[in-house]
Design an enzyme around this catalytic site. Structure first.
Site, short mmCIF file in Angstrom:
data_model
loop_
_atom_site.label_atom_id
_atom_site.label_comp_id
_atom_site.label_asym_id
_atom_site.label_seq_id
_atom_site.Cartn_x
_atom_site.Cartn_y
_atom_site.Cartn_z
NE ARG A 1 -3.91 2.01 2.41
CZ ARG A 1 -3.84 3.17 3.09
NH1 ARG A 1 -2.77 3.44 3.83
NH2 ARG A 1 -4.82 4.05 3.01
CG HIS B 1 -1.27 5.32 -0.64
ND1 HIS B 1 -2.11 6.05 0.18
CD2 HIS B 1 -2.01 4.25 -1.04
CE1 HIS B 1 -3.29 5.46 0.26
NE2 HIS B 1 -3.23 4.36 -0.47
CG ASN C 1 -1.36 9.02 2.34
OD1 ASN C 1 -1.73 7.97 1.85
ND2 ASN C 1 -0.65 9.92 1.66
CG HIS D 1 -7.82 -4.12 -1.86
ND1 HIS D 1 -8.80 -3.25 -2.30
CD2 HIS D 1 -6.77 -3.34 -1.51
CE1 HIS D 1 -8.35 -2.00 -2.21
NE2 HIS D 1 -7.12 -2.03 -1.74
#
Length: 337
Positions: free
Chosen positions: A68, A72, A100, A199
Site C-alpha cells: 500500500r 500511495h 494517508n 486487497h
C-alpha cells in the site's frame, strides 16, 4: 439490450473524456534497468529480501502495509519516495493527506532497510527503489508472484500534499472517477482490476467500509448463511454511529494472509468490503471490469501474471523532475541538507 444499460460506445466516450481531461506526460519507458546496482551495491536485493522476511514473519499484515505504501507513493508525482517524507518547517509532506492520515503503516520497515543499505553502500540506493523492491518481496512472502524490479529511481526533494488528496482513489469514490485516476497514471482498466487484487491481503478501517456494510452489502451479497454471518461480524466491528472509525477488519476474510485470487471470488459473491472494489463487478458501467473479475476469480495464474505486469508498469511511473533535481536520501524521512 436493456435501454437503461449503457452501451460500450457510451462508456468508451466517457472514459476517453475522463482521460483527456487528466492526461499526464510521464514517460512510459523511464531510464530504469535491472542491473543498475550491479557494480555499486550488488547486495541491495538480498538485504531487502532478508529484512522483509523478518518483518512478514513477525506479522504477515506487514506485507500489505508495504504494498500500500508503494501504491500511495507512485500515484503522487511518480514512484519517487515522496510519501516517506515527514513534515518540516519548509516541506509539507503527504502523510496527513486524507487517504494517508492515521493509515500509512510500514514506514519503520523502510527506515530499517535504508539504514542497513546505507551502512553497506552509502549514498547509492534511493528510498524509492528500496520501497519498490520491498513491495515485490512482500507479495512473494505471502504466496504471491515474482517479477523483476527495474531500478534506478531518484528520491524527490519535494512532496505534494494536494496531489495526495486528489490522485489517490478513495473507497466511496465513483467507479468512473477511479478509472480516470488510473488512466491519469498511464495505467489501463486491466491494470486497475489486477492491482486491486492486492486487497487479497491487508486490512481496512471502519470509516472506509461503513457506508458499504450499512448500504448495499445485503443486496449485492448472495443469500447464504456465511455471508449473513460475515455481515453481522462486520457490523459488530464497525458500528453505524458512535465511533469505531479506526477499527479494522480483513479485506479478504477467507484468506487474509495469503496472496491468492480469493478477493475476486468474494466480488462474485457480492462480498467486497469496499464500495470501490465491489463496483468492479456490480456497477452497470463495469462491462470490461466484470469480465476481468470473473477471469481472475477462475484463473489464479492469469491474475498472477497480470498483477506482476501491472506492478512493473506502476513502478515505472517516474517523476521526471527527480532525475534532474532528485537525490539519494541519507534517511528516507528527510531530504538531504
Amino acid at each position: 439490450m436493456d435501454p437503461s444499460f449503457p452501451s460500450k460506445s457510451f462508456l468508451h466516450v466517457v472514459l476517453i473524456f475522463c482521460f483527456l481531461g487528466a492526461t499526464r506526460l510521464y514517460a512510459s519507458d523511464p531510464p530504469l534497468t535491472l542491473d543498475y546496482y550491479a557494480s555499486t551495491c550488488p547486495t541491495v536485493f538480498g538485504i531487502v529480501r532478508k529484512e522483509m522476511e523478518c518483518a512478514v514473519l513477525s506479522d504477515p499484515r506487514k506485507a500489505a502495509m508495504i504494498v500500500r505504501l508503494h501504491f500511495h507513493d507512485c500515484f503522487v508525482q511518480g514512484c519517487d519516495g515522496s510519501v516517506l517524507l515527514d513534515d518540516t518547517f519548509t516541506l509539507k509532506g503527504e502523510k496527513k493527506a486524507a487517504s494517508n492520515i492515521n493509515s500509512l503503516k510500514g514506514l519503520g520497515i523502510v527506515d530499517k532497510i535504508k539504514n542497513i543499505v546505507e551502512s553497506e553502500c552509502p549514498g547509492v540506493v534511493s528510498c524509492a527503489d528500496i520501497l519498490t523492491i520491498a513491495a515485490r518481496d512482500a507479495v512473494i512472502l505471502v504466496g504471491g508472484p515474482y517479477w523483476d524490479v527495474p531500478v534506478g529511481r531518484k528520491d524527490s526533494v519535494t512532496a505534494n500534499f494536494d496531489l495526495a488528496n486528489t490522485n489517490l482513489p478513495t473507497p466511496d469514490e465513483s467507479f468512473l472517477s477511479i478509472i480516470s485516476k488510473f488512466l491519469y497514471q498511464g495505467l489501463s482498466v486491466t491494470d486497475m482490476v489486477a492491482l486491486a487484487g492486492a486487497h487479497t491481503i491487508g486490512m481496512a478501517q471502519c470509516k472506509n467500509f461503513r457506508s458499504r456494510i450499512y448500504g448495499d452489502f445485503e443486496s449485492t451479497s448472495v443469500k447464504i448463511p456465511i455471508s449473513e454471518s460475515h455481515l453481522s461480524n462486520l457490523r459488530s466491528v464497525c458500528p453505524p454511529i458512535g465511533g469505531g472509525d479506526n477499527n479494522i477488519t480483513a479485506l479478504d476474510y477467507k484468506t487474509p494472509n495469503l496472496f491468492d485470487n480469493s478477493f475476486y471470488q468474494l466480488l462474485l459473491n457480492g462480498e467486497g468490503l469496499l464500495n470501490s472494489d465491489q463496483e468492479m463487478y456490480s456497477s452497470v458501467f463495469g462491462i470490461q471490469t466484470r469480465e476481468l473479475v470473473k477471469k481472475y476469480a477462475a484463473d489464479p495464474l492469469a491474475f498472477f501474471q497480470q498483477f506482476s505486469e501491472s506492478m512493473v508498469k506502476m513502478g515505472n511511473i517516474t517523476n521526471s523532475e527527480s532525475f534532474i533535481t532528485g537525490e539519494v536520501r541519507k534517511t528516507c524521512r528527510f531530504v538531504n541538507t
